[in-house]
Design a protein around this motif. Structure first.
Motif, short mmCIF file in Angstrom:
data_model
loop_
_atom_site.label_atom_id
_atom_site.label_comp_id
_atom_site.label_asym_id
_atom_site.label_seq_id
_atom_site.Cartn_x
_atom_site.Cartn_y
_atom_site.Cartn_z
N GLN A 1 -10.98 6.98 5.54
CA GLN A 1 -10.94 5.65 6.17
C GLN A 1 -9.56 5.26 6.69
OE1 GLN A 1 -13.01 2.59 3.87
NE2 GLN A 1 -14.01 4.19 2.66
N HIS A 2 -8.57 6.11 6.49
CA HIS A 2 -7.21 5.79 6.92
C HIS A 2 -6.57 7.02 7.56
CE1 HIS A 2 -8.15 3.07 3.56
NE2 HIS A 2 -7.45 2.17 4.24
N TRP B 1 0.87 4.18 -3.07
CA TRP B 1 0.65 5.62 -2.92
C TRP B 1 1.89 6.44 -3.24
CZ3 TRP B 1 -3.88 7.51 -3.28
CH2 TRP B 1 -4.99 6.76 -2.88
N GLN C 1 0.83 -1.21 0.00
CA GLN C 1 0.00 0.00 0.00
C GLN C 1 0.86 1.26 0.00
OE1 GLN C 1 -3.04 -0.97 -0.72
NE2 GLN C 1 -2.05 -2.96 -0.34
N LYS D 1 -11.32 10.54 -0.21
CA LYS D 1 -12.05 9.30 0.04
C LYS D 1 -11.16 8.28 0.76
CE LYS D 1 -15.65 9.44 -3.54
NZ LYS D 1 -15.68 10.88 -3.73
N HIS D 2 -9.88 8.24 0.38
CA HIS D 2 -8.96 7.31 1.04
C HIS D 2 -8.73 7.72 2.49
CE1 HIS D 2 -5.62 4.52 1.52
NE2 HIS D 2 -4.88 5.52 1.98
#
Length: 279
Positions: A196-197, A146, A142, A192-193
């Motif tokens: 949640q993180h 990114w 991940q 949006k990412h």
């Protein structure tokens, strides 16, 4: 706004008078344009850079490593003034044939290791010191996703939107609309990412955040292109919260000052050779 028609010629030729802020430095060829001897310091790492978003990635990374107590990451940072063409000197081109900052020499190896491209510098240092990069395979993937997202996306922000909105010789509707749409799409991807993180690669701060923050964090904090209102950055509340949190990190505060020669004097540090330089 009036529309200007343009018919491309059959064969493009270089016109040095094409206008824009960087016109005098841009050319379609590579290589050194003058002889240059770069200065060197006493630390293992010699960084040649400027406090643009890409330059900030490297200096923030070094300061974060030092903040973690990794003394082997001590570095000297020398200014390369890209507005004056310092990136086209012979010694700089020997490190980075692409003539872009930042450029790094790791003198702890024999021969010294040259590292160029900001993402490559982040990955090189993270792997060398086993820091700021996840070790668990899923989280590492991940982080890499990114990191490379930023390397592929930021040219639309800088060379696309930023150029036509802030630096082109005159405003042009089509490219501004085209790149504004893409930058807002990218901000929506991030928002949006980050809804949640906590950080880009999950729960831990990493080189993915260090890569993205100087570009997109600066944008939503109102520090890039004087475009915050134009882009309605208030819509991206999760990006703003993430950017503000990173902005408060001591290493980030130091790193964004290094090789900066503009703005508030308290935020400038032309060269960096020790922690005492920030005092």
């Amino acid at each position: 706004m009036s529309k200007v028609s343009y018919t491309p010629p059959k064969v493009w030729t270089f016109d040095s008078e094409n206008g824009g802020k960087w016109a005098s430095l841009n050319k379609p060829t590579a290589g050194a344009t003058f002889e240059q001897q770069l200065p060197t310091g006493q630390h293992p790492f010699q960084l040649y850079s400027m406090a643009t978003p890409n330059g900030q990635k490297a200096t923030i990374m070094f300061e974060e490593l030092l903040e973690l107590g990794i003394g082997e990451a001590e570095y000297d940072a020398f200014l390369i003034d890209i507005s004056e063409g310092g990136q086209f000197g012979s010694d700089f081109v020997a490190i980075n044939p692409n003539s872009k900052i930042p450029a790094l020499l790791d003198t702890s190896t024999t021969p010294a290791t040259r590292v160029f491209e900001s993402g490559s510098i982040l990955l090189y240092l993270a792997e060398k010191f086993s820091a700021l990069i996840p070790t668990e395979p899923y989280a590492r993937a991940q982080c890499m996703n990114w990191l490379f997202w930023q390397m592929g996306s930021a040219p639309y922000l800088g060379g696309g939107f930023g150029h036509f909105y802030a630096y082109a010789p005159e405003p042009m509707e089509y490219p501004i609309n085209r790149f504004t749409m893409e930058v807002k799409r990218q901000l929506d991807v991030l928002d949006k990412h980050l809804a949640q993180h906590e950080y880009m690669a999950g729960d831990e701060y990493s080189i993915a955040d260090i890569a993205i923050w100087p570009w997109y964090g600066a944008l939503v904090l109102g520090r890039a292109y004087d475009a915050a209102e134009f882009l309605s950055v208030h819509e991206y509340k999760h990006v703003i919260a993430w950017a503000q949190k990173i902005d408060e990190r001591p290493a980030v505060k130091r790193g964004r000052r290094v090789n900066r020669t503009w703005g508030d004097e308290s935020e400038q540090l032309k060269e960096r050779h020790s922690a005492g330089d920030f005092e």
